[in-house]
Design an enzyme around this catalytic site. Sequence first.
Site, short mmCIF file in Angstrom:
data_model
loop_
_atom_site.label_atom_id
_atom_site.label_comp_id
_atom_site.label_asym_id
_atom_site.label_seq_id
_atom_site.Cartn_x
_atom_site.Cartn_y
_atom_site.Cartn_z
N LEU A 91 0.83 -1.20 0.00
CA LEU A 91 0.00 0.00 0.00
C LEU A 91 0.87 1.25 0.00
O LEU A 91 0.60 2.21 -0.74
CB LEU A 91 -0.94 0.00 1.21
CG LEU A 91 -1.88 1.20 1.32
CD1 LEU A 91 -2.81 1.28 0.12
CD2 LEU A 91 -2.69 1.14 2.61
N LEU A 251 -14.33 7.49 -1.33
CA LEU A 251 -14.83 8.82 -1.01
C LEU A 251 -13.92 9.92 -1.55
O LEU A 251 -14.30 11.10 -1.53
CB LEU A 251 -15.00 8.98 0.51
CG LEU A 251 -16.12 8.14 1.13
CD1 LEU A 251 -16.13 8.29 2.64
CD2 LEU A 251 -17.47 8.54 0.55
N HIS A 311 -17.48 0.74 0.21
CA HIS A 311 -17.47 1.63 -0.95
C HIS A 311 -18.88 1.94 -1.46
O HIS A 311 -19.27 3.10 -1.60
CB HIS A 311 -16.68 1.02 -2.11
CG HIS A 311 -15.26 0.70 -1.78
ND1 HIS A 311 -14.54 1.37 -0.82
CD2 HIS A 311 -14.40 -0.22 -2.30
CE1 HIS A 311 -13.31 0.87 -0.77
NE2 HIS A 311 -13.22 -0.09 -1.65
N ARG A 442 -20.45 8.17 -14.04
CA ARG A 442 -19.40 7.18 -14.29
C ARG A 442 -18.20 7.50 -13.38
O ARG A 442 -17.51 8.50 -13.56
CB ARG A 442 -18.99 7.24 -15.75
CG ARG A 442 -17.85 6.33 -16.14
CD ARG A 442 -18.36 5.06 -16.74
NE ARG A 442 -17.29 4.28 -17.35
CZ ARG A 442 -17.48 3.24 -18.14
NH1 ARG A 442 -18.70 2.83 -18.43
NH2 ARG A 442 -16.47 2.57 -18.64
#
Length: 562
Positions: A91, A251, A311, A442
């Site tokens: 990450l 977000l 999500h 989108r």
Amino acid sequence: MELCGISLLSLLNYCSTWPQFTILLTLLVNLVRPQNCGKLIKLSNYVLPLLCTKQVDMEALEAIQQGAAGKPIFDPTSCVIYTVLGASGDLAKKKIFPALCNLFEKKVLPPSCQIIGFARSKVTVPELAEKCKNYMKAKDDKVLEEFWSRVTYTQGGYDSDGFGKLAHSIQKLEKKHASKQRFRLYYLALPPTVFINVCTQLKQHCWSKNVSCRVIVEKPFGRDMETSNELSAALTGLFREHEIYRIDHYLGKEMVLNLIILRFGNELLRSVWNRDKISNVVITFKEDFGTAGRAGYFDTSGIIRDVMQNHLLQILCLVAMERPVSVDASDIRDEKVKVLKFIKPIELDDVVIGQYVGNPDGKTDDARTGYKEDPGVPADSKTPTYAMAKMHIDNDRWAGVPFILKCGKALNERKAEIRIQFKDTPSDIFGNMCRRNELVIRVQPSEAVYCKMNVKSPGMSFNTVESELNLSYHDRFEGLDLPDAYERLILDFILGSQTNFVRTDELAEAWRIFTPLLHKLDAGQKEPVQYMYGTRGPEEADKFIGDLGFKFSSTYKWTAKK
């Protein structure tokens, strides 16, 4: 009395100087003025850091007294130390260091910001730079050199000795700055199994009442309501709510952030955003690859925990929430929580789950490999790689409108979108040729907002044909370089803005909705339906969504311009 969950008595404890007491007094006076309600101050962003550091920015105090929304709390001399825990992991390599470098290149990092990498691995900064090289947007050697010159690395375990070393590294950097404002920011790029221990060590060794401290925690935030509550209790027992940033990178995506402005900045949409005009809402997340490389982790979570519970549910809240009093973090998150409270826990009959099998005609090894054939997946695994769920929001605006969340791996395409499908045109005079209008946001790839419309077909006929009103971001905004979600959220974290992070009560409500379903699925009470790699998913899902009122039109497909 409490402000943002913090008692006034606790705030008074920090008021050791007359200017600090003035800040608190000014805040209270302004809060009781009706005209300032909901728009006065971003409390968590500006007031609490000033109080908790026991240092006062008089310009910020003046902004508060004037009722302004506030300004960035950093001045050019502020000492900002950003620590990445788990700095040698994937990450950090793929997202965090590249995002920090992008912010540095754009000159939006605080001028004095120093970065510390902390992990158990024995690596050097040049080795870190080499690991991150392929993921960096910045290609200018001078920019990269200047960025990495700000980075130091401390090796240590997640125990008292390791965090003692980290504390020493932080203090060593702080001594080089004479600034009155000091900030310590911690990013936990770590597995959730060590969160509580690491946070405990951080609090004991690296926290200070004389410094403004914050911590980012990565998902998953537990496996169910019980484990999430345990984690939340541990975090809130160590830190205040305004110090905790639970990151959901969705977000931070451009089109998700756009939802609030689209909804509340356009009168055209306001009057049709309700059950009278909208038939259904479909929120979709599709990946065109399987679990290759992540099967071991994925099998312990599944697609619902991995994508839907966080999500997609966060997007649902932004689509469905009422107009907030302001764009302040607390006001927006209050409205999101209200939406969640109107949703009942999901039942087994409310979902279709699936698991992909290999496609014999697949062009790659991944495509020919089924989920259970992936190393690390038990032969009897019932973990869903696809899920479709329906929810109802039982309030005046949305009663009777199904919200359909669907997500899956190894599907026919990669995309994430929000599809608002409107009701049929009443008394259709065109021989039932008109298709339903749809507003589509989108999210990825090829960010766009478009509305499917019925228009006259070109030529001599008087038939209808589907077309679109189209805003494709990369066409409309030429040369656009949209920031990565992590880039945006890391900057929010540095500036102290919690708007796009998940609050404790949001998290609790999300798990309330999903936990009963997850426990039943974990117990094997519903078998996943098989679907082939590279298809649209289980055929049962098409019937499920059709029964909920969604009408699929195959006469038109939007495509991004090259």
